[in-house]
Design an enzyme around this catalytic site. Structure first.
Site, PDB file in Angstrom:
ATOM      1  N   GLY A  78       0.821  -1.217   0.000  1.00  0.00           N
ATOM      2  CA  GLY A  78       0.000   0.000   0.000  1.00  0.00           C
ATOM      3  C   GLY A  78       0.851   1.261   0.000  1.00  0.00           C
ATOM      4  N   ARG A 142       1.233  -5.653  -4.990  1.00  0.00           N
ATOM      5  CA  ARG A 142       1.270  -6.576  -3.849  1.00  0.00           C
ATOM      6  C   ARG A 142       1.713  -7.992  -4.210  1.00  0.00           C
ATOM      7  NH1 ARG A 142      -0.546  -4.572   0.806  1.00  0.00           N
ATOM      8  NH2 ARG A 142      -2.070  -2.882   0.777  1.00  0.00           N
ATOM      9  N   ASP A 172       5.498  -5.246   6.556  1.00  0.00           N
ATOM     10  CA  ASP A 172       6.035  -6.466   7.157  1.00  0.00           C
ATOM     11  C   ASP A 172       6.116  -7.617   6.150  1.00  0.00           C
ATOM     12  OD1 ASP A 172       3.266  -6.373   7.146  1.00  0.00           O
ATOM     13  OD2 ASP A 172       3.023  -7.518   8.983  1.00  0.00           O
ATOM     14  N   ASP A 173       5.070  -7.781   5.332  1.00  0.00           N
ATOM     15  CA  ASP A 173       5.090  -8.879   4.366  1.00  0.00           C
ATOM     16  C   ASP A 173       6.186  -8.677   3.319  1.00  0.00           C
ATOM     17  OD1 ASP A 173       3.000 -10.403   5.439  1.00  0.00           O
ATOM     18  OD2 ASP A 173       1.494  -9.162   4.467  1.00  0.00           O
ATOM     19  N   LYS A 199       8.042   0.629   5.538  1.00  0.00           N
ATOM     20  CA  LYS A 199       6.934   1.470   5.072  1.00  0.00           C
ATOM     21  C   LYS A 199       5.610   0.889   5.532  1.00  0.00           C
ATOM     22  CE  LYS A 199       4.411  -0.036   2.517  1.00  0.00           C
ATOM     23  NZ  LYS A 199       3.539  -0.797   1.651  1.00  0.00           N
ATOM     24  N   THR A 200       4.701   1.641   5.980  1.00  0.00           N
ATOM     25  CA  THR A 200       3.273   1.342   6.075  1.00  0.00           C
ATOM     26  C   THR A 200       2.603   2.396   6.945  1.00  0.00           C
ATOM     27  OG1 THR A 200       1.503  -0.133   6.745  1.00  0.00           O
ATOM     28  CG2 THR A 200       3.532  -0.439   7.942  1.00  0.00           C
ATOM     29  N   ASP A 202       0.092   1.883   8.466  1.00  0.00           N
ATOM     30  CA  ASP A 202      -0.517   1.171   9.605  1.00  0.00           C
ATOM     31  C   ASP A 202       0.302   1.276  10.888  1.00  0.00           C
ATOM     32  OD1 ASP A 202      -2.270   0.461   7.674  1.00  0.00           O
ATOM     33  OD2 ASP A 202      -2.041  -1.696   7.872  1.00  0.00           O
ATOM     34  N   GLY A 248      -5.881   0.565   8.749  1.00  0.00           N
ATOM     35  CA  GLY A 248      -4.996  -0.144   9.662  1.00  0.00           C
ATOM     36  C   GLY A 248      -5.483  -1.576   9.645  1.00  0.00           C
ATOM     37  N   GLY A 423      -5.478   9.322   2.932  1.00  0.00           N
ATOM     38  CA  GLY A 423      -4.251   9.763   3.613  1.00  0.00           C
ATOM     39  C   GLY A 423      -2.990   9.113   3.072  1.00  0.00           C
ATOM     40  N   ARG A 424      -3.155   8.099   2.232  1.00  0.00           N
ATOM     41  CA  ARG A 424      -1.972   7.303   1.878  1.00  0.00           C
ATOM     42  C   ARG A 424      -1.020   7.992   0.905  1.00  0.00           C
ATOM     43  NH1 ARG A 424      -3.366   1.121   0.800  1.00  0.00           N
ATOM     44  NH2 ARG A 424      -3.872   1.971  -1.233  1.00  0.00           N
TER      45      ARG A 424
END
Ligand code: FBP
Length: 548
Positions: A78, A142, A172-173, A199-200, A202, A248, A423-424
């Site tokens: 994302g 992804r 994380d992935d 990065k994220t 979340d 999130g 917001g991303r």
């Protein structure tokens, strides 16, 4: 391309960096490391990259004459504000190693590496994207990099372009993938280093060394601005309850941070729901009780923050999802052959009694959403589940019951919002602009030091940027074994909200007051120019975690 006045002014912003990065650096090795759990298994799976030391970069007087380096970069997962600055920092860093160094961006995420779609990122391209939001410089995706065939296919293009290091910017992935790739390339002596960047939006990729994932700061500030606006509308009109779902996918860091910034009447924290073994009905009763108490005081309005991942943290639903995941992983083709109108009955007939009954009790839409395709990493796509509507409908039903029993007198009218995608891709706050540029520049230092299987790290970020500490953390240090697609796999452990941590405790100490009084705070829009206390403030989460 037409640019806004802010874009033009912002392009000239020079990100602040740790003092050590303003010249030649040396890599100082710290302690040797262990994985957070399942040490024997992780060590067995990562014989070449397990246990490496933590690295810190310090100023050096030794001028090194390093050769030019070719580097590839991938944006994965994302979008998160600041990704372009990671790439700009990386670009400037490798150009400082040698002016003939080259940077190649793989198009649309890991997929670009596999289908050999790339573009060279030259100075004029980089300059057009400095301090901007979005991942559109090369796009993101992804696709999960996990098989030997994929790694070998990627290696073909890396070799063709003479790329010696690959930087994977992801959550994380994606950083788990980076770690597996680093191990594989090292095991076959491919001559390609792999470096990750945290990065994220979340905020769930963090630990003792990685104090924040980039994008969290900006995304929370954007959401808090609009939550504040809604709160003001809410207390002006005094007629609606606003149910606001916040992105999130798993952890509730975003909801918690936004609550600390805006002081809503209610904020649900998924981790607390799980720890308290709460059912959906318990959550609904808690919300309805606050609505009823406020109504007694003549206040038929309020704001409620709901973390996107909530549904997966309600223990009974978590068990249901786990069984669904296992079942669908094994019977995906069969399930997809079933007519849409019959899928619900089909699932009900296949689950164990407890899960089957729960599944049958869920509203049609939510039940269907739970069986939709998982993302490539095996996660339920919670952003598609309308938890805010599910809760408001259930609260409304409960209040009607209480009305009949004369336990509630009031009016309940709900409005729904989901803040996530808004917001991303926002223009990064000063924090994210500085942090991301520093992470990218640090990645170039890890490359120059010959490291692989490391994540770029910048610490001490509540201090002024010159005091930030740049370095690298072995990714194997963050791994543990978890079940994915029905199988145990090594993955980076997600950082959930700690119920004994300072941010949650600060929230818990004040939420009863916020529930009944109207104590809203209006943070306003992100400021890019102006006094440092307005423009450079880190998140409340980070300030509380670091006790500043
Ligand atoms: P990452 O973990 O890849 O950074 O993505 C986070 C996120 O924004 C979640 O908050 C959200 O659930 C998910 O991505 C949405 O995914 P998509 O962009 O594929 O719709």
């Amino acid at each position: 391309m037409t640019k806004s006045a802010l874009q033009i002014a912002r392009a000239a912003y020079q990100p602040k960096v740790p003092a050590a990065l303003n010249g030649v650096v040396k890599a100082v090795e710290g302690e040797y490391t262990q994985s957070v759990a399942d040490q024997d298994e992780i060590k067995r799976l990562f014989p070449n990259t397990y246990g490496m030391p933590i690295i810190t970069f310090e100023k050096s007087n030794e001028k090194k004459n390093l050769p030019a380096v070719h580097v590839g970069v991938i944006l994965s997962g994302g979008q998160a504000p600041g990704g372009h600055n990671v790439i700009a920092g990386l670009f400037d860093g490798i150009k400082a190693i040698h002016p003939d160094s080259r940077l190649y961006g793989f198009i649309l995420g890991p997929e670009g590496l596999l289908n050999h779609k790339y573009k060279e990122l030259t100075a004029d391209i980089i300059d057009a994207y400095r301090n901007t939001g979005g991942f559109d410089i090369i796009g993101s995706g992804r696709t999960k990099l996990e098989t030997k065939e994929q790694f070998d296919k990627g290696l073909e293009i890396l070799k063709k372009l003479d790329i010696q290091a690959l930087v994977i910017i992801g959550g994380d992935d994606s950083n788990t993938n980076a770690c597996v790739l680093a191990e594989y390339y090292k095991s076959i002596r491919a001559g390609v280093q792999v470096i990750g960047c945290p990065k994220t939006i979340d905020g769930d990729l963090k630990n003792e060394q990685i104090e924040a994932s980039f994008g969290f700061d900006t995304a929370c500030k954007v959401y808090s601005e609009v939550i504040g606006n809604i709160e003001r509308d809410c207390s002006s009109a005094q007629k609606y309850w606003h149910f606001i779902k916040l992105m999130g996918r798993s952890a509730s860091h975003i909801a918690l941070e936004c609550a600390l910034q805006t002081q809503p009447n209610i904020c649900i924290i998924s981790e607390e729901v799980e720890a308290g073994n709460l059912s959906l009905d318990d959550i609904v009763t808690r919300i309805a009780s606050v609505v009823a108490k406020r109504a007694e005081m003549g206040n038929n309005f309020g704001t409620i923050l709901i973390p996107e991942g909530l549904i997966e943290f309600v223990p009974a639903i978590k068990r249901l999802i786990a069984e669904l995941n296992d079942y669908l992983a094994k019977h995906d083709t069969e399930f997809k052959m079933i007519k849409k109108s019959e899928q619900r009955t089909y699932i009900i007939s296949k689950l164990t009694k407890e899960n089957s009954e729960l599944y049958a009790s869920l509203p049609e839409g939510v039940a269907r959403q739970l069986t939709l395709d998982r993302d490539p990493h095996g996660n339920v796509q919670v952003s598609l589940i309308e938890t805010e509507k599910l809760l408001s409908e259930m609260v409304s039903r409960k209040l009607s019951e209480w009305k009949r029993e004369n336990k509630y007198v009031g009016k309940f009218s709900a409005l729904h919002h989901f803040f996530g995608y808004e917001g991303r891709c926002a223009a990064p706050s000063n924090y994210d602009a500085d942090y991301c540029y520093s992470l990218g520049y640090t990645a170039s230092c890890l490359i120059a030091s010959g490291k692989t299987g490391y994540m770029s790290s910048v610490r001490n970020t509540t201090a002024s940027a010159d005091k930030w500490v740049a370095g690298g953390i072995p990714v194997t240090m963050m791994l543990n074994m978890e079940k994915r697609h029905g199988e145990m796999k090594p993955v980076i452990q997600k950082a959930l909200v700690k119920l004994d941590g300072a941010p949650f405790r600060a929230f818990a100490a004040r939420r009863d007051d916020w529930a009944l009084t109207t104590s809203y705070v209006y943070p306003g829009p992100i400021q890019y120019f102006g006094p440092t206390e307005v423009c450079d403030e880190p998140t409340k989460t980070l300030q509380l975690e670091q006790n500043v």
